[in-house]
Design a protein around this motif. Sequence first.
Motif, PDB file in Angstrom:
ATOM      1  N   VAL A   1      26.402   9.502  56.163  1.00 13.59           N
ATOM      2  CA  VAL A   1      25.459   8.565  55.586  1.00 13.59           C
ATOM      3  C   VAL A   1      24.769   9.414  54.266  1.00 13.59           C
ATOM      4  CG1 VAL A   1      23.063   7.713  56.093  1.00 13.59           C
ATOM      5  CG2 VAL A   1      24.683   7.893  58.036  1.00 13.59           C
ATOM      6  N   GLU A   2      24.733   8.367  53.435  1.00 14.15           N
ATOM      7  CA  GLU A   2      24.071   8.902  52.104  1.00 14.15           C
ATOM      8  C   GLU A   2      22.707   8.588  51.923  1.00 14.15           C
ATOM      9  OE1 GLU A   2      26.126   8.218  48.687  1.00 14.15           O
ATOM     10  OE2 GLU A   2      27.866   9.228  49.068  1.00 14.15           O
ATOM     11  N   HIS A   3      21.610   9.636  51.718  1.00 16.83           N
ATOM     12  CA  HIS A   3      20.338   9.178  51.628  1.00 16.83           C
ATOM     13  C   HIS A   3      20.045   9.398  50.026  1.00 16.83           C
ATOM     14  CE1 HIS A   3      19.059   9.030  55.871  1.00 16.83           C
ATOM     15  NE2 HIS A   3      20.079  10.049  56.024  1.00 16.83           N
ATOM     16  N   ARG A   4      19.405   8.318  49.546  1.00 20.94           N
ATOM     17  CA  ARG A   4      19.025   8.617  48.288  1.00 20.94           C
ATOM     18  C   ARG A   4      17.340   7.911  48.086  1.00 20.94           C
ATOM     19  NH1 ARG A   4      23.819   5.426  44.775  1.00 20.94           N
ATOM     20  NH2 ARG A   4      25.527   6.502  45.618  1.00 20.94           N
ATOM     21  N   ASN A   5      16.690   8.688  47.210  1.00 15.47           N
ATOM     22  CA  ASN A   5      15.454   8.270  46.714  1.00 15.47           C
ATOM     23  C   ASN A   5      14.576   8.236  47.859  1.00 15.47           C
ATOM     24  OD1 ASN A   5      16.163   8.278  44.040  1.00 15.47           O
ATOM     25  ND2 ASN A   5      16.632   6.026  44.124  1.00 15.47           N
ATOM     26  N   GLN A   6      14.437   9.284  48.593  1.00 16.43           N
ATOM     27  CA  GLN A   6      13.526   9.428  49.859  1.00 16.43           C
ATOM     28  C   GLN A   6      12.531  10.451  49.766  1.00 16.43           C
ATOM     29  OE1 GLN A   6      16.425   9.707  52.973  1.00 16.43           O
ATOM     30  NE2 GLN A   6      16.589   7.434  53.390  1.00 16.43           N
ATOM     31  N   ILE A   7      11.495  10.394  50.524  1.00 13.64           N
ATOM     32  CA  ILE A   7      10.507  11.480  50.659  1.00 13.64           C
ATOM     33  C   ILE A   7      10.284  11.545  52.171  1.00 13.64           C
ATOM     34  CG2 ILE A   7       7.937  11.923  50.217  1.00 13.64           C
ATOM     35  CD1 ILE A   7       7.932   9.996  48.025  1.00 13.64           C
ATOM     36  N   GLU A   8      10.376  12.933  52.666  1.00  9.83           N
ATOM     37  CA  GLU A   8      10.604  13.257  53.786  1.00  9.83           C
ATOM     38  C   GLU A   8       9.147  13.307  54.375  1.00  9.83           C
ATOM     39  OE1 GLU A   8      11.213  17.398  56.821  1.00  9.83           O
ATOM     40  OE2 GLU A   8      11.932  17.145  54.458  1.00  9.83           O
ATOM     41  N   ILE A   9       8.656  12.793  55.392  1.00  9.24           N
ATOM     42  CA  ILE A   9       7.308  12.823  56.127  1.00  9.24           C
ATOM     43  C   ILE A   9       7.630  13.907  57.540  1.00  9.24           C
ATOM     44  CG2 ILE A   9       5.475  11.778  57.449  1.00  9.24           C
ATOM     45  CD1 ILE A   9       6.315   9.132  56.007  1.00  9.24           C
ATOM     46  N   ARG A  10       6.852  14.918  57.313  1.00  6.84           N
ATOM     47  CA  ARG A  10       6.970  16.228  58.306  1.00  6.84           C
ATOM     48  C   ARG A  10       6.337  15.844  59.480  1.00  6.84           C
ATOM     49  NH1 ARG A  10       3.768  19.611  56.253  1.00  6.84           N
ATOM     50  NH2 ARG A  10       3.155  18.468  54.514  1.00  6.84           N
ATOM     51  N   LYS A  11       6.720  16.707  60.618  1.00  8.76           N
ATOM     52  CA  LYS A  11       6.246  15.984  61.772  1.00  8.76           C
ATOM     53  C   LYS A  11       4.909  16.736  61.941  1.00  8.76           C
ATOM     54  CE  LYS A  11      10.833  16.330  64.198  1.00  8.76           C
ATOM     55  NZ  LYS A  11      11.668  16.818  65.336  1.00  8.76           N
ATOM     56  N   GLU A  12       4.563  17.592  61.187  1.00  4.84           N
ATOM     57  CA  GLU A  12       3.048  18.593  61.265  1.00  4.84           C
ATOM     58  C   GLU A  12       2.438  18.289  60.233  1.00  4.84           C
ATOM     59  OE1 GLU A  12       2.261  22.197  63.467  1.00  4.84           O
ATOM     60  OE2 GLU A  12       2.170  22.646  61.610  1.00  4.84           O
ATOM     61  N   SER A  13       1.439  17.544  60.347  1.00  7.97           N
ATOM     62  CA  SER A  13       0.519  17.237  58.992  1.00  7.97           C
ATOM     63  C   SER A  13      -0.081  18.453  58.508  1.00  7.97           C
ATOM     64  CB  SER A  13      -0.317  16.222  59.164  1.00  7.97           C
ATOM     65  OG  SER A  13       0.307  14.932  59.546  1.00  7.97           O
ATOM     66  N   ASP A  14      -0.480  18.598  57.271  1.00  7.84           N
ATOM     67  CA  ASP A  14      -1.435  19.714  56.560  1.00  7.84           C
ATOM     68  C   ASP A  14      -2.785  19.502  57.139  1.00  7.84           C
ATOM     69  OD1 ASP A  14       0.684  20.728  55.045  1.00  7.84           O
ATOM     70  OD2 ASP A  14       0.448  19.019  53.629  1.00  7.84           O
ATOM     71  N   ALA A  15      -3.311  18.464  57.511  1.00  8.19           N
ATOM     72  CA  ALA A  15      -4.548  18.246  57.896  1.00  8.19           C
ATOM     73  C   ALA A  15      -4.860  16.933  58.798  1.00  8.19           C
ATOM     74  CB  ALA A  15      -5.845  18.182  56.980  1.00  8.19           C
ATOM     75  N   VAL A  16      -5.523  16.909  59.836  1.00 12.09           N
ATOM     76  CA  VAL A  16      -5.554  15.740  60.465  1.00 12.09           C
ATOM     77  C   VAL A  16      -7.268  15.741  61.104  1.00 12.09           C
ATOM     78  CG1 VAL A  16      -5.247  14.596  62.850  1.00 12.09           C
ATOM     79  CG2 VAL A  16      -3.601  16.276  61.745  1.00 12.09           C
ATOM     80  N   TYR A  17      -7.738  14.477  60.475  1.00 14.52           N
ATOM     81  CA  TYR A  17      -9.110  14.102  60.807  1.00 14.52           C
ATOM     82  C   TYR A  17      -9.392  13.008  61.902  1.00 14.52           C
ATOM     83  CZ  TYR A  17     -13.831  12.492  59.821  1.00 14.52           C
ATOM     84  OH  TYR A  17     -15.353  12.207  59.828  1.00 14.52           O
ATOM     85  N   LEU A  18     -10.539  13.570  62.908  1.00 14.40           N
ATOM     86  CA  LEU A  18     -10.727  12.620  63.793  1.00 14.40           C
ATOM     87  C   LEU A  18     -12.128  12.231  63.660  1.00 14.40           C
ATOM     88  CD1 LEU A  18      -8.198  14.244  65.200  1.00 14.40           C
ATOM     89  CD2 LEU A  18      -9.310  14.065  67.328  1.00 14.40           C
ATOM     90  N   ALA A  19     -12.223  10.988  63.466  1.00 11.39           N
ATOM     91  CA  ALA A  19     -13.467  10.263  63.089  1.00 11.39           C
ATOM     92  C   ALA A  19     -14.458  10.336  64.265  1.00 11.39           C
ATOM     93  CB  ALA A  19     -13.464   9.002  62.531  1.00 11.39           C
TER      94      ALA A  19
END
Length: 272
Positions: free
Chosen positions: A120-138
């Motif tokens: 499979v060839e991947h092109r022009n993509q942005i990786e979304i990581r499993k762990e976020s840099d910050a999480v806000y709980l309203a």
Amino acid sequence: MSELIGKVQGEYKNILNQTADIIAALDITAIEAIDFTPSHKLDEDEWFRLTNFSQQGFYIDECNTAYSTASLNQIANNEYKNIAAIAIIQNGQKHFQRITPSLFIARKTILDYSGAPQIVEHRNQIEIRKESDAVYLAASDTLYFKTIGKLKLIFPGIEELHREATQEEVDAFVGNDFINLDGVQATSIGALNRKRIADIGVKYNGLTAQKKTLLINYAKEKAGVDIENDAFKVQSETDLKKVLYAMDQRYYYADIYEENRVASSVRVITNN
């Protein structure tokens, strides 16, 4: 409903929305949340937290419960390369991730073996990581994060939580009669020691005169830095670090193991 938006040149724009979750929720029951203190280094299962986040000067509109993506412009194809951060809004949580060049995939060929093996060839993509840099709980008005440095672009001004001392503050600290700079210039003190001065300086200045004397006497015993004319002879950044560590009372004796130790991290524990 899950929504994904991206920050392009200071403005968030719509990317997509879908029924399925985009990212796994942060399970608050599975982590140890610690009130932020700049002197504490997190263990793997720990997250810093900031309560009453909406009262902070670096709170952003995107965290507001009334925030709606409906009025946002849709991102154009030629703008993806300029995304600096993304926000994922789902299930009462708002996830924020800094997007760095390493997360852009211009072209990658991989062997996919999730089903029948295939190239499979991947092109022009942005990786979304499993762990976020910050999480806000309203619901609890709480921000969870691990590293301040990654959040400066997302929450402008948040770096004040772990700021470097100003030159005026550095000058005031090294101007104390218990400090003697010998071969070290106040103007050339490095970022790490400036951060330590910003933290320790506030603590020291808040002490009574009696406690200041007790602390400096303790530091002189523990720091391992030469004393000359009743002052620390600071001849290097390492000497200054040792003095600052001692003033933070990080040196201690573990009597069971019969070892002298230094704590590289400090966490204040309050009795409930």
